[in-house]
Motif scaffolding. Structure first.
Motif, PDB file in Angstrom:
ATOM      1  N   MET A  15      61.191   4.450  -1.686  1.00  0.00           N
ATOM      2  CA  MET A  15      61.726   3.111  -1.424  1.00  0.00           C
ATOM      3  C   MET A  15      61.328   2.707  -0.015  1.00  0.00           C
ATOM      4  O   MET A  15      61.401   3.512   0.904  1.00  0.00           O
ATOM      5  N   THR A  16      60.900   1.461   0.127  1.00  0.00           N
ATOM      6  CA  THR A  16      60.512   0.963   1.444  1.00  0.00           C
ATOM      7  C   THR A  16      60.913  -0.493   1.587  1.00  0.00           C
ATOM      8  O   THR A  16      60.976  -1.217   0.600  1.00  0.00           O
ATOM      9  N   GLU A  17      61.226  -0.878   2.794  1.00  0.00           N
ATOM     10  CA  GLU A  17      61.433  -2.288   3.080  1.00  0.00           C
ATOM     11  C   GLU A  17      60.084  -2.827   3.521  1.00  0.00           C
ATOM     12  O   GLU A  17      59.450  -2.283   4.416  1.00  0.00           O
ATOM     13  N   ALA A  18      59.632  -3.881   2.862  1.00  0.00           N
ATOM     14  CA  ALA A  18      58.283  -4.373   3.135  1.00  0.00           C
ATOM     15  C   ALA A  18      58.272  -5.872   3.371  1.00  0.00           C
ATOM     16  O   ALA A  18      58.864  -6.623   2.612  1.00  0.00           O
ATOM     17  N   GLY A  19      57.598  -6.262   4.402  1.00  0.00           N
ATOM     18  CA  GLY A  19      57.308  -7.670   4.606  1.00  0.00           C
ATOM     19  C   GLY A  19      56.021  -7.993   3.864  1.00  0.00           C
ATOM     20  O   GLY A  19      55.475  -7.155   3.139  1.00  0.00           O
ATOM     21  N   PRO A  20      55.509  -9.189   4.034  1.00  0.00           N
ATOM     22  CA  PRO A  20      54.314  -9.581   3.288  1.00  0.00           C
ATOM     23  C   PRO A  20      53.096  -8.712   3.574  1.00  0.00           C
ATOM     24  O   PRO A  20      52.295  -8.451   2.680  1.00  0.00           O
ATOM     25  N   GLY A  21      52.938  -8.229   4.806  1.00  0.00           N
ATOM     26  CA  GLY A  21      51.770  -7.407   5.136  1.00  0.00           C
ATOM     27  C   GLY A  21      51.779  -6.077   4.405  1.00  0.00           C
ATOM     28  O   GLY A  21      50.776  -5.674   3.820  1.00  0.00           O
ATOM     29  N   LEU A  22      52.909  -5.384   4.418  1.00  0.00           N
ATOM     30  CA  LEU A  22      52.997  -4.101   3.725  1.00  0.00           C
ATOM     31  C   LEU A  22      52.936  -4.303   2.215  1.00  0.00           C
ATOM     32  O   LEU A  22      52.316  -3.518   1.500  1.00  0.00           O
ATOM     33  N   LEU A  36      62.085  -5.121  -5.779  1.00  0.00           N
ATOM     34  CA  LEU A  36      63.263  -5.975  -5.654  1.00  0.00           C
ATOM     35  C   LEU A  36      62.973  -6.886  -4.466  1.00  0.00           C
ATOM     36  O   LEU A  36      62.846  -6.422  -3.334  1.00  0.00           O
ATOM     37  N   VAL A  37      62.816  -8.186  -4.728  1.00  0.00           N
ATOM     38  CA  VAL A  37      62.353  -9.128  -3.711  1.00  0.00           C
ATOM     39  C   VAL A  37      63.481 -10.079  -3.343  1.00  0.00           C
ATOM     40  O   VAL A  37      64.050 -10.746  -4.205  1.00  0.00           O
ATOM     41  N   PHE A  38      63.808 -10.122  -2.058  1.00  0.00           N
ATOM     42  CA  PHE A  38      64.789 -11.060  -1.516  1.00  0.00           C
ATOM     43  C   PHE A  38      64.017 -12.151  -0.787  1.00  0.00           C
ATOM     44  O   PHE A  38      63.181 -11.847   0.068  1.00  0.00           O
TER      45      PHE A  38
END
Length: 85
Positions: A15-22, A36-38
């Motif tokens: 599991m990772t928290e990703a912004g658009p770049g990642l 899972l996109v917020f």
């Protein structure tokens, strides 16, 4: 690194928290089975041209929208590969 974890260490979930770049870096690997996109209701300025939305990136990676909802003011979407539904 993710491919090594999968092949040599029997890791099946990361599991990772990703912004658009990642997100852009992870999706072409074929290792993303679900997301899972917020999405916050506010954008950031200044904008510098059109960039792919998370929806565009997820569709291009072969995922489909399985569920939508809200968490306070954020839109929440669950995306997955058909094999996981």
């Amino acid at each position: 690194l993710l491919q090594d974890l999968k092949r040599h260490h029997d890791v099946s979930t990361v599991m990772t928290e990703a912004g658009p770049g990642l997100l852009r870096a992870l999706l072409p690997s074929g290792l993303v089975d679900a997301a899972l996109v917020f999405t916050a209701p506010l954008g950031f300025e200044p904008r510098t041209g059109r960039t792919p939305t998370p929806r565009d990136l997820l569709v291009d990676a072969g995922l489909h929208l399985a569920w939508t909802g809200r968490r306070e003011t954020d839109r929440v979407e669950w995306w997955s590969r058909a094999s996981l539904d």
